[in-house]
Design an enzyme around this catalytic site. Structure first.
Site: not given
Length: 590
Positions: A153, A155, A158, A160-161, A171, A301, A562
């Site tokens: 890796e 970075y 662990l 990744g991006v 988020k 996008g 519901h």
């Protein structure tokens, strides 16, 4: 008689004061190396602690509910030494003292030196390049299948991006934006919190804590599986070897199988200097160094609109420029329309069919020249965010030294087993092309690992969901209505407006829509989309329905709780089946 051997809690990563939820052995039990002794559970994960020795349990020193850390005593045991084994076999035992008991699990290098290496002259069964969701899933699955696995890796942590500078931090900030917008809504509806005050340092610190919990969890999972992690950049030397550069040294590794999961990176159009402090890509935008008064977002996008959501909530005036004639290309226009109505009110300008012809950074602003109907010829902004797409990292691996084939987009060409043109080399995730999504990479990684282990496995997903975590969220999966029309499919549509959904109204949100696409003959669902709060969670039901071959009756007759937003999926199906009672719909011919 030798003194009993003490077995203690080994290195369990970043965990401390972890609760014991199971004690799996008792006095008198015979244990072997790797037999599970106890089970620990933290707020991050549960794990079993294996025995480092062979022997007979004498005393248990812990009980359920105890909290333990590295070095705490678990039990004592009488070790099955070579002396004992020879006496049991009727052979005279030597008078030398018994060998020093082994009280810790040997390292991988020690184990490899002490036992014959099944992998022959190579360093590992599986070498995984890249530890994003696809890469770490591939490495962990390979290890679970008994393969000696190395994970490289670039970075420091662990993930990744996705975990470090992508999905997770974005988020976290989008959740903060949601809180700000909800507080503003209730300010006009009886609960006034006042104007928000922003401490960017604390907000970024919280975001990094979220990231840290996940990356430290991955570190522990790698340790539990005996996956060796190397930090550095990998480049191929030939079809069988890579060189890993850690910055301080280089190391050459040979492999039996290699899974390339090196991902992608943001790409900027010609003329955009991402090294300039006023021009940023998505990675730089997530650092949240400052909130500009005027922010230009180049690209309408998913990534551009998500970050626009964050920066608008934190006080920036947003202008969006998109080269195409629509936002969020790939989703049906009627699904994006509710989002467009909301951001038209929030943002300063949205320019479609517009191109950034020229960009001129200055000391404290950026001057841009625009070309498009209704767009100003020139405009000035405090910062510019470039979100025009991503480029596979295939050009950073020295693939020229191998026989691995890439296509015109520089994506690695693979088959349904994720095999490249070179036997023993596999590729997964962004580096094999669209859709560049973490959840696709995860499934591809598991397939590649299973194929490496000799299992019959293939990537055969019918559909892959797409989600924009904007406000409101937009999610879609399978065939869109526009695609159905273009392909001249026999189809029917069932829709349900969230304005008629009780749960949506209790959230103060009535702009949402659920839309399902069914095959005209079989009535099986072939696609679907939602726009509204938590659309990204709801789309999973539609994906499962497509995978299971469900028709409109299956979905409509499934009792949904519901009041929930999930009811809108059932009611859209009922609309297609002609059984909907929550709206009046004219009878349709059968």
């Amino acid at each position: 008689m030798a003194e009993p051997t003490e077995v203690r809690i080994p290195d369990i990563g970043d965990f401390d004061n972890v609760e014991i939820i199971e004690v799996l052995v008792k006095p008198g039990d015979r244990i072997q190396p790797e037999d599970s002794l106890i089970t620990l559970e933290s707020d991050k994960a549960s794990m079993e602690v294996p025995s480092p020795i062979a022997g007979v349990v004498k005393d248990i020193k812990v009980q359920i509910g105890d909290k333990v850390s590295q070095g705490d005593l678990i039990l004592t045991a009488e070790v099955a030494s070579e002396t004992t084994a020879k006496r049991d076999a009727g052979t005279a035992a030597p008078t030398d003292s018994a060998p020093e008991p082994q009280t810790r699990k040997p390292t991988e290098s020690e184990a490899a030196a002490a036992t014959p290496r099944e992998v022959g002259s190579v360093d590992c069964d599986v070498l995984v390049i890249g530890a994003g969701p696809g890469g770490y899933s591939a490495a962990f699955r390979a290890a679970d299948l008994g393969l000696k696995t190395l994970l490289v890796e670039s970075y420091a942590d662990l993930g990744g991006v996705c975990l470090n500078v992508g999905c997770i931090p974005s988020k976290a900030l989008l959740h903060a934006a949601k809180i700000i917008e909800e507080a503003a809504f209730f300010g006009a509806n009886g609960i006034d919190f006042g104007n928000p005050r922003f401490d960017l340092e604390k907000l970024v610190g919280w975001k990094q804590k979220v990231v840290g919990r996940l990356t430290s969890g991955l570190k522990s999972l790698a340790k539990q599986r005996n996956v060796t992690v190397l930090q550095g950049n990998a480049r191929f030397l030939d079809n069988h070897r890579v060189e890993v550069d850690s910055g301080s040294d280089t190391r050459t590794l040979s492999f039996r199988n290699c899974i390339i999961a090196a991902g992608s990176r943001p790409v900027a159009p010609p003329g955009f200097d991402l090294s300039h402090p006023l021009i940023m890509d998505s990675t730089a935008a997530l650092k949240l160094e400052t909130i500009p008064a005027r922010l230009l977002v180049v690209g309408g996008g998913i990534i551009g609109l998500e970050l626009a959501t964050v920066y608008h909530a934190l006080g920036a005036e947003i202008t969006v420029v998109e080269l195409l004639d629509r936002l969020m290309n790939g989703a049906d226009a009627d699904v994006v329309k509710p989002l467009r109505r909301i951001i038209d009110k929030r943002y300063q300008r949205i320019h479609l069919n517009t191109k950034v012809v020229k960009i001129e950074p200055r000391a404290d602003s950026v001057k841009v020249t625009l070309q498009g109907e209704g767009a100003p010829a020139e405009a000035s902004f405090d910062r510019v965010l470039v979100a025009t797409g991503r480029h596979p990292n295939s050009d950073r691996l020295n693939l020229e030294a191998t026989d691995v084939q890439v296509n015109e987009q520089r994506c690695i060409v693979v088959d349904e087993q994720m095999r490249t043109s070179v036997p023993g080399i596999y590729a997964i995730g962004d580096i094999v092309g669209e859709p560049m999504l973490a959840h696709k990479a995860t499934h591809e990684g598991k397939v590649a690992a299973e194929v490496c282990a000799g299992e019959k496995s293939a990537f055969d997903a019918r559909v892959i969901p797409a989600v924009a975590y904007t406000d409101p969220e937009v999610a879609w999966v399978g065939v869109t209505e526009e695609q159905a029309k273009a392909q001249a499919l026999d189809y029917q549509v069932g829709t349900f407006p969230w304005a008629a959904n009780g749960r949506s109204l209790t959230l103060g949100r009535d702009e949402g829509l659920t839309k399902l696409i069914f095959d005209g003959r079989s009535e099986r669902v072939i696609g679907g989309a939602l726009v509204g709060p938590n659309a990204g969670d709801l789309v999973a039901e539609i994906a499962l329905a497509i995978e299971m071959g469900a028709d409109c009756h299956d979905i409509g007759l499934t009792i949904h709780p519901h009041p929930t937003l999930s009811e809108t999926v059932a009611m859209a199906a009922e609309a297609a089946a002609g059984t909907l009672t929550d709206l009046y719909m004219p009878k349709r011919g059968r």
